[in-house]
Design an enzyme around this catalytic site. Structure first.
Site, PDB file in Angstrom:
ATOM      1  CG  ASP A  84     -27.691 -51.827-104.207  1.00 47.20           C
ATOM      2  OD1 ASP A  84     -28.696 -51.727-103.607  1.00 47.20           O
ATOM      3  OD2 ASP A  84     -26.517 -51.191-104.257  1.00 47.20           O
ATOM      4  CG  HIS A 116     -25.710 -52.111-109.454  1.00 53.49           C
ATOM      5  ND1 HIS A 116     -26.272 -50.957-109.751  1.00 53.49           N
ATOM      6  CD2 HIS A 116     -25.159 -52.314-107.971  1.00 53.49           C
ATOM      7  CE1 HIS A 116     -25.974 -50.604-108.174  1.00 53.49           C
ATOM      8  NE2 HIS A 116     -25.684 -50.971-107.331  1.00 53.49           N
ATOM      9  CG  ASN A 123     -26.872 -44.950-105.626  1.00 52.43           C
ATOM     10  OD1 ASN A 123     -27.836 -45.887-104.647  1.00 52.43           O
ATOM     11  ND2 ASN A 123     -25.427 -44.852-105.778  1.00 52.43           N
ATOM     12  CG  HIS A 124     -26.521 -46.394-108.997  1.00 48.66           C
ATOM     13  ND1 HIS A 124     -25.505 -46.518-110.173  1.00 48.66           N
ATOM     14  CD2 HIS A 124     -26.071 -46.950-108.002  1.00 48.66           C
ATOM     15  CE1 HIS A 124     -24.505 -46.894-109.607  1.00 48.66           C
ATOM     16  NE2 HIS A 124     -24.314 -47.378-108.618  1.00 48.66           N
TER      17      HIS A 124
END
Length: 299
Positions: free
Chosen positions: A175, A177, A240-241
């Site tokens: 991740d 982000h 999932n983002h």
């Protein structure tokens, strides 16, 4: 798994496959009798008068009804070799009229023009500028954002949903982000001989590129530009983002609204999801189960 002889033996007349009319059932039974040399597929022999008598090994009268198959399925089951071994519920193709449609080969070489290449290298210079790494957002021209997102589509579409040719010698990145600082550290670790990290090492990104951090757009623009410049050096999977519904509440949508409040939306005609990839991965370490802590960075 489907309506095949091997996995339908426990089906009953009331299951989801029992959708034939009485005429179709009778036709299927007749085909089965002919294929079995006059025996009903339920194990009951049929006399010339139509009277049924139990044969050796036939199930009891109160046993559960045997599954019924369509006429086409029964015809295929009688073929030699049988065409109904594992059709996952699909009707067979006795005439072999189905055509295999292999996917287009994955794009491994950049297809950018010299002008596009120079432009995207310039964008990378802006993204990995020292000030940007410390949190200053790049003032991307919205037309450049739309162009990058549009031009990367053929590269993503050329890759199968399940990427199987991921090399062994590769850096796996989890991740991000919106943390451009972290992405810069990942690439810096592979810089040598005057070359950027993505020129020396291949990278597998596991998704979750946006939301939460303040530089999600820089992350996306950087990875898309590198994907077009060096298609075989980075692999982008979906986390999932990578969903609009989550982006609307995870921070990416707010970032875009903040940066481009005057832009006409949507920028692109978004008809389908393009970042849909996953990877087939096999751990080469014999006996390794689950995860193993890496303490090399603790000293």
């Amino acid at each position: 798994m489907g309506n095949t002889l091997s996995d339908s033996s426990s089906a009953t007349s009331g299951d989801i496959w029992d959708i034939w009319t009485k005429d179709e059932e009778e036709e299927a039974r007749q085909l089965a009798r002919e294929a079995a040399g006059g025996n009903d597929p339920t194990g009951v022999s049929v006399s010339a008068t139509g009277a049924a008598t139990a044969t050796a090994g036939a199930p009891a009268a109160d046993a559960a009804p045997q599954p019924q198959f369509s006429a086409a399925m029964l015809e295929a089951m009688a073929m030699d070799p049988p065409y109904a071994d594992d059709l996952c519920g699909l009707e067979p193709d006795p005439n072999e009229e189905w055509e295999e449609c292999p996917p287009s080969p994955r794009i491994k070489e950049s297809r950018l023009t010299p002008e596009e290449r120079a432009k995207y290298l310039g964008l990378l210079d802006q993204i990995f500028h020292p000030d940007t790494i410390l949190g200053v957002r790049v003032d991307f021209d919205p037309n450049d954002v739309a162009e990058v997102c549009d031009n990367v589509i053929p590269y993503l579409e050329s890759e199968p949903m399940l990427i199987e040719d991921v090399p062994f010698d590769i850096t796996i990145v989890a991740d991000l982000h919106g943390q451009l600082y972290d992405l810069n550290i990942v690439f810096k670790a592979e810089e040598r001989d005057g070359k950027k990290g993505w020129e020396n090492m291949k990278f597998l990104f596991l998704g979750d590129y946006v939301d939460r951090g303040r530089q999600s757009l820089e992350i996306v623009m950087a990875l898309y530009c590198i994907k077009m410049l060096y298609p075989d050096r980075i692999f982008l999977l979906r986390g999932n983002h990578e969903y609009v519904s989550l982006n609307m509440k995870g921070g990416f949508a707010l970032e875009l609204f903040d940066r481009y409040s005057e832009i006409q939306k949507p920028v692109l005609e978004d008809k389908k999801d393009l970042l849909i990839h996953d990877a087939e991965w096999s751990d080469p370490v014999i006996g390794l189960k689950g995860w193993k802590s890496d303490t090399s960075h603790c000293n």
